[in-house]
Design a protein around this motif. Structure first.
Motif, PDB file in Angstrom:
ATOM      1  N   ALA A  13       0.666  -1.037   0.124  1.00 48.57           N
ATOM      2  CA  ALA A  13       0.036  -0.102  -0.107  1.00 48.57           C
ATOM      3  C   ALA A  13       0.832   1.232  -0.104  1.00 48.57           C
ATOM      4  N   ASP A  14       1.990   1.169   0.762  1.00 49.27           N
ATOM      5  CA  ASP A  14       3.011   2.436   0.562  1.00 49.27           C
ATOM      6  C   ASP A  14       3.483   2.487  -0.747  1.00 49.27           C
ATOM      7  N   LEU A  15       3.550   1.390  -1.518  1.00 50.01           N
ATOM      8  CA  LEU A  15       3.989   1.746  -2.895  1.00 50.01           C
ATOM      9  C   LEU A  15       2.994   2.514  -3.852  1.00 50.01           C
ATOM     10  N   LEU A  16       1.702   2.306  -3.486  1.00 49.55           N
ATOM     11  CA  LEU A  16       0.856   2.982  -4.273  1.00 49.55           C
ATOM     12  C   LEU A  16       0.660   4.303  -3.904  1.00 49.55           C
ATOM     13  N   ARG A  17       0.996   4.769  -2.532  1.00 46.55           N
ATOM     14  CA  ARG A  17       0.795   6.273  -2.168  1.00 46.55           C
ATOM     15  C   ARG A  17       2.046   6.867  -2.891  1.00 46.55           C
ATOM     16  N   SER A  18       3.228   6.140  -2.967  1.00 44.40           N
ATOM     17  CA  SER A  18       4.404   6.457  -3.719  1.00 44.40           C
ATOM     18  C   SER A  18       4.097   6.872  -5.080  1.00 44.40           C
ATOM     19  N   ALA A  19       3.214   6.112  -5.794  1.00 42.06           N
ATOM     20  CA  ALA A  19       3.178   6.329  -7.150  1.00 42.06           C
ATOM     21  C   ALA A  19       2.161   7.426  -7.499  1.00 42.06           C
ATOM     22  N   LEU A  20       1.213   7.438  -6.390  1.00 42.59           N
ATOM     23  CA  LEU A  20       0.420   8.776  -6.312  1.00 42.59           C
ATOM     24  C   LEU A  20       1.287  10.227  -6.422  1.00 42.59           C
ATOM     25  N   ASP A  21       2.256  10.176  -5.525  1.00 38.86           N
ATOM     26  CA  ASP A  21       3.497  11.345  -5.193  1.00 38.86           C
ATOM     27  C   ASP A  21       3.937  11.546  -6.620  1.00 38.86           C
ATOM     28  N   GLY A  22       4.068  10.430  -7.391  1.00 46.12           N
ATOM     29  CA  GLY A  22       4.881  10.785  -8.494  1.00 46.12           C
ATOM     30  C   GLY A  22       4.023  11.252  -9.735  1.00 46.12           C
ATOM     31  N   PRO A  24       0.234  10.781 -11.181  1.00 48.88           N
ATOM     32  CA  PRO A  24      -0.918   9.995 -10.960  1.00 48.88           C
ATOM     33  C   PRO A  24      -1.593   9.767 -12.095  1.00 48.88           C
ATOM     34  N   ALA A  25      -1.330  10.710 -13.125  1.00 51.61           N
ATOM     35  CA  ALA A  25      -2.126  10.405 -14.406  1.00 51.61           C
ATOM     36  C   ALA A  25      -1.398   9.275 -15.433  1.00 51.61           C
ATOM     37  N   ARG A  26      -0.402   8.821 -14.879  1.00 49.22           N
ATOM     38  CA  ARG A  26       0.357   7.612 -15.802  1.00 49.22           C
ATOM     39  C   ARG A  26      -0.527   6.278 -15.622  1.00 49.22           C
ATOM     40  N   PRO A  27      -0.572   5.656 -16.703  1.00 50.46           N
ATOM     41  CA  PRO A  27      -1.213   4.286 -16.777  1.00 50.46           C
ATOM     42  C   PRO A  27      -0.510   3.589 -15.709  1.00 50.46           C
ATOM     43  N   LEU A  28      -1.388   2.642 -14.844  1.00 48.40           N
ATOM     44  CA  LEU A  28      -0.758   1.685 -13.917  1.00 48.40           C
ATOM     45  C   LEU A  28      -0.988   0.166 -14.222  1.00 48.40           C
ATOM     46  N   VAL A  29      -2.505   0.241 -14.564  1.00 46.09           N
ATOM     47  CA  VAL A  29      -2.833  -1.252 -14.806  1.00 46.09           C
ATOM     48  C   VAL A  29      -3.620  -1.125 -16.174  1.00 46.09           C
ATOM     49  N   THR A  30      -3.513  -1.960 -17.005  1.00 45.60           N
ATOM     50  CA  THR A  30      -4.093  -2.126 -18.056  1.00 45.60           C
ATOM     51  C   THR A  30      -4.661  -3.444 -18.481  1.00 45.60           C
ATOM     52  N   ARG A  45      -4.185   7.464 -10.515  1.00 40.41           N
ATOM     53  CA  ARG A  45      -5.276   8.082  -9.587  1.00 40.41           C
ATOM     54  C   ARG A  45      -6.673   7.053  -9.694  1.00 40.41           C
ATOM     55  N   THR A  46      -6.922   6.664 -10.728  1.00 38.78           N
ATOM     56  CA  THR A  46      -8.187   5.976 -10.871  1.00 38.78           C
ATOM     57  C   THR A  46      -8.095   4.741 -10.253  1.00 38.78           C
ATOM     58  N   PHE A  47      -6.894   3.942 -10.244  1.00 40.40           N
ATOM     59  CA  PHE A  47      -6.751   2.780  -9.642  1.00 40.40           C
ATOM     60  C   PHE A  47      -6.826   3.038  -8.026  1.00 40.40           C
ATOM     61  N   ASP A  48      -6.194   4.118  -7.423  1.00 38.14           N
ATOM     62  CA  ASP A  48      -6.119   4.452  -6.141  1.00 38.14           C
ATOM     63  C   ASP A  48      -7.716   4.696  -5.763  1.00 38.14           C
ATOM     64  N   ASN A  49      -8.497   5.200  -6.645  1.00 42.85           N
ATOM     65  CA  ASN A  49      -9.818   5.608  -6.087  1.00 42.85           C
ATOM     66  C   ASN A  49     -10.626   4.309  -6.168  1.00 42.85           C
ATOM     67  N   TRP A  50     -10.355   3.310  -6.733  1.00 38.47           N
ATOM     68  CA  TRP A  50     -11.033   1.873  -6.656  1.00 38.47           C
ATOM     69  C   TRP A  50     -10.567   1.278  -5.499  1.00 38.47           C
ATOM     70  N   VAL A  51      -9.196   1.230  -5.264  1.00 36.87           N
ATOM     71  CA  VAL A  51      -8.542   0.758  -4.031  1.00 36.87           C
ATOM     72  C   VAL A  51      -9.360   1.327  -2.826  1.00 36.87           C
ATOM     73  N   ALA A  52      -9.314   2.847  -2.770  1.00 32.12           N
ATOM     74  CA  ALA A  52     -10.000   3.567  -1.486  1.00 32.12           C
ATOM     75  C   ALA A  52     -11.391   3.012  -1.389  1.00 32.12           C
ATOM     76  N   PRO A 200      11.195   2.455 -13.598  1.00 30.96           N
ATOM     77  CA  PRO A 200       9.909   3.445 -14.033  1.00 30.96           C
ATOM     78  C   PRO A 200      10.118   3.499 -15.239  1.00 30.96           C
ATOM     79  N   GLY A 201       8.674   3.572 -15.727  1.00 29.20           N
ATOM     80  CA  GLY A 201       8.549   3.608 -17.443  1.00 29.20           C
ATOM     81  C   GLY A 201       8.426   2.351 -18.100  1.00 29.20           C
ATOM     82  N   ASP A 202       8.891   1.137 -17.440  1.00 28.96           N
ATOM     83  CA  ASP A 202       8.537  -0.200 -17.991  1.00 28.96           C
ATOM     84  C   ASP A 202       7.297  -0.420 -18.180  1.00 28.96           C
ATOM     85  N   ARG A 203       6.798  -1.416 -18.929  1.00 31.09           N
ATOM     86  CA  ARG A 203       5.576  -1.954 -19.215  1.00 31.09           C
ATOM     87  C   ARG A 203       5.636  -3.332 -19.486  1.00 31.09           C
TER      88      ARG A 203
END
Length: 258
Positions: A13-22, A24-30, A45-52, A200-203
């Motif tokens: 969960a800490d990792l997701l918070r770190s991703a938000l601080d970076g 938040p508009a980048r794709p995370l899960v496709t 950001r959208t993924f975090d909203n679903w998690v919340a 960072p940036g890998d897919r």
């Protein structure tokens, strides 16, 4: 670069918070379901909203507490990734493919509903339909996730801080079951990211199941630990070489696993 991303994170969960601080508009899960033609892309950001929302459902509606165990009878799917992060946000130990009878609650897709009946605690059913659609008729004895989650809050705060040294994950690995704390899960995830050469940036495109460590590492945890993103593909056995090449190019995939 994997060593510097969210270096102080001790739980997923800490990792997701770190991703938000970076970014938040980048794709995370496709996510692709080639059985239905569905494609879903979730930004950080959208993924975090679903998690919340899912975390609030877990904590407030299902009365899940830190130390509880959730059996997740789900395929590698974007909603499964959401549930995993929600469990870790609340402090619930996630058991992908785990025994429902030994769990405090169970979360199941359509294929696992019969087995999920063995859980004496709360039961949640996911239809896994395109656009997060609900069941045409709610399965008896289950809450329908798609019906329950929209009304939940968009921000989440646990009633008590999640202990990184508490149980977080039970998962199959090499014929045994790994039982990891949040901190141990992080160390395994970082080691996987380093072994795979992720940054960072890998897919990462994965067709692997979430029911064992290799699939969960490839399809979620190692990319999350590296600041990378994932492309999950389900029901993709019939794709031709040309179709895979087009997808790899269009999704800017840097590593394919499975």
């Amino acid at each position: 670069m994997t060593a510097t991303f969210a270096a102080d994170a001790r739980t997923p969960a800490d990792l997701l918070r770190s991703a938000l601080d970076g970014d938040p508009a980048r794709p995370l899960v496709t996510f692709y379901d080639d059985g239905t033609g569905e494609r879903v892309e979730l930004s950080v950001r959208t993924f975090d909203n679903w998690v919340a929302k899912t975390s609030n459902l877990l904590q407030d509606e299902l009365n899940a507490n830190p130390g509880d165990r959730a059996a997740l009878l789900l395929p590698a799917h974007w909603q499964t990734a959401v549930w995993l992060l929600a469990c870790w946000s609340v402090g619930v130990a996630a058991a992908p493919g785990g025994d429902p009878e030994a769990a405090d609650l169970v979360v199941s897709g359509p294929d696992g509903l019969a087995a999920a009946q063995a859980c004496s605690g709360e039961r949640v059913a996911l239809a896994l339909r395109p656009l997060g659609g609900r069941f045409p008729q709610r399965p008896s004895g289950f809450l329908d996730y798609a019906t329950e989650v929209p009304a939940q809050g968009d921000r989440f705060a646990p009633y008590s801080p999640v202990d990184p040294d508490a149980p977080a994950l039970e998962i199959a690995h090499d014929g045994t079951v790994l039982k990891l704390t949040g901190d141990e899960t992080m160390r395994h995830a970082r080691a996987g990211a380093a072994r795979l050469g992720l940054g960072p940036g890998d897919r990462v495109l994965s067709t692997l199941s979430y029911d064992d460590w290799e699939g969960l590492e490839a399809g979620l945890l190692a990319p999350l630990a590296a600041g990378a993103s994932v492309v999950l593909c389900r029901n993709s056995e019939g794709l031709s070489t040309e179709q895979w090449e087009r997808r790899t190019e269009s999704e800017r995939v840097t590593l394919r696993l499975g």
